[in-house]
Write an enzyme that holds these catalytic residues in place. Structure first.
Site, PDB file in Angstrom:
ATOM      1  N   ASP A  11       1.034  -1.255   0.091  1.00 58.94           N
ATOM      2  CA  ASP A  11       0.149   0.034  -0.133  1.00 58.94           C
ATOM      3  C   ASP A  11       0.870   1.249  -0.087  1.00 58.94           C
ATOM      4  O   ASP A  11       2.086   1.254  -0.141  1.00 58.94           O
ATOM      5  CB  ASP A  11      -1.189   0.037   1.119  1.00 58.94           C
ATOM      6  CG  ASP A  11      -0.374   0.100   2.566  1.00 58.94           C
ATOM      7  OD1 ASP A  11       1.113   0.279   2.557  1.00 58.94           O
ATOM      8  OD2 ASP A  11      -0.762   0.356   3.397  1.00 58.94           O
ATOM      9  N   CYS A  68       2.954  -3.183   4.178  1.00 56.96           N
ATOM     10  CA  CYS A  68       1.879  -2.129   4.417  1.00 56.96           C
ATOM     11  C   CYS A  68       2.754  -1.444   5.836  1.00 56.96           C
ATOM     12  O   CYS A  68       3.990  -1.717   5.552  1.00 56.96           O
ATOM     13  CB  CYS A  68       0.751  -2.494   4.744  1.00 56.96           C
ATOM     14  SG  CYS A  68       0.429  -3.474   6.292  1.00 56.96           S
ATOM     15  N   THR A  70       2.558  -1.407   9.036  1.00 54.60           N
ATOM     16  CA  THR A  70       3.037  -2.540  10.070  1.00 54.60           C
ATOM     17  C   THR A  70       3.357  -3.761   9.441  1.00 54.60           C
ATOM     18  O   THR A  70       3.754  -4.812  10.141  1.00 54.60           O
ATOM     19  CB  THR A  70       1.999  -2.340  11.074  1.00 54.60           C
ATOM     20  OG1 THR A  70       0.638  -3.339  10.481  1.00 54.60           O
ATOM     21  CG2 THR A  70       1.543  -1.254  11.737  1.00 54.60           C
ATOM     22  N   HIS A 101      10.293 -23.750   8.397  1.00 53.64           N
ATOM     23  CA  HIS A 101       9.259 -24.381   9.150  1.00 53.64           C
ATOM     24  C   HIS A 101       7.775 -24.247   8.509  1.00 53.64           C
ATOM     25  O   HIS A 101       7.032 -25.118   8.660  1.00 53.64           O
ATOM     26  CB  HIS A 101       9.222 -23.864  10.623  1.00 53.64           C
ATOM     27  CG  HIS A 101      10.162 -24.349  11.408  1.00 53.64           C
ATOM     28  ND1 HIS A 101      10.385 -24.280  12.801  1.00 53.64           N
ATOM     29  CD2 HIS A 101      11.589 -24.884  11.075  1.00 53.64           C
ATOM     30  CE1 HIS A 101      11.396 -24.681  13.369  1.00 53.64           C
ATOM     31  NE2 HIS A 101      12.310 -25.035  12.149  1.00 53.64           N
ATOM     32  N   HIS A 136       7.586 -30.901   9.285  1.00 59.79           N
ATOM     33  CA  HIS A 136       6.935 -29.664   9.076  1.00 59.79           C
ATOM     34  C   HIS A 136       5.802 -29.853   8.028  1.00 59.79           C
ATOM     35  O   HIS A 136       4.958 -28.985   7.894  1.00 59.79           O
ATOM     36  CB  HIS A 136       7.924 -28.548   8.616  1.00 59.79           C
ATOM     37  CG  HIS A 136       8.912 -28.273   9.649  1.00 59.79           C
ATOM     38  ND1 HIS A 136       8.710 -28.002  11.020  1.00 59.79           N
ATOM     39  CD2 HIS A 136      10.340 -28.652   9.728  1.00 59.79           C
ATOM     40  CE1 HIS A 136       9.757 -27.855  11.618  1.00 59.79           C
ATOM     41  NE2 HIS A 136      10.859 -28.208  10.840  1.00 59.79           N
TER      42      HIS A 136
END
Ligand code: RB5
Length: 159
Positions: A11, A68, A70, A101, A136
């Site tokens: 963004d 973005c 955060t 993982h 995994h």
């Protein structure tokens, strides 16, 4: 993994970091599909998560980078698509382990929180690390459980 096509999207809050990383990726020999945004005008991060999900589903890219402010909103949005495993990473260890993982196919970065050099180190580790397989694989398979089976599993553990 330098033959892979990497899709990148952000963004407005992630645009400066996206621009920088796209240049570094191309300089390193990666083919980059830039899904926008194209500037700092305000946009909605879910729209770019959808664009990433579509690019991965259509095979236009094998790995993705989402950014973005955060990293939170665009992670939540991207992980709504069953074939997307988007990992929000803040350091090189989580970037490496997201591949080893979790077989993450998208790395997510917080453009307002992480420095450019650390972000690049994270991307480098993400692209250089193979999935560990073995135990995994069983766990990652459970991430794509169909919704109706997920409902049944929740009912089994209720109470
Ligand atoms: C945009 O202001 C900001 O809310 C967005 O980039 C992101 O941080 C949301 O999770």
């Amino acid at each position: 993994m330098s033959s892979a096509v990497i899709a990148i999207a952000s963004d407005h809050a992630g645009f400066p970091l996206k621009s920088d990383l796209a240049v570094r990726l191309r300089t390193s020999g990666y083919e980059v599909v830039d899904l926008g945004t194209d500037g700092t005008a305000s946009v909605d991060y879910p729209d770019f998560a959808v664009a990433m999900a579509a690019a991965l589903r259509d095979g236009r890219a094998q790995r993705g980078i989402l950014i973005c402010g955060t990293g939170l909103g665009i992670s939540i949005a991207a992980n709504r698509y069953p074939w997307v495993r988007a990992a929000l990473c803040h350091d090189v260890t989580t970037a490496r382990l997201s591949r080893e993982h979790n077989d993450a196919n998208v790395i997510v970065l917080g453009g307002r929180l992480i420095g450019v050099e650390l972000a690049w180190e994270c991307v480098d580790a993400f692209l250089a690390t193979d999935f560990g397989g073995d135990r995994h694989s069983r766990r990652v398979a459970k991430l794509t459980t169909p919704p109706e089976l997920a409902d049944a599993a929740i009912r089994t553990t209720d109470g």
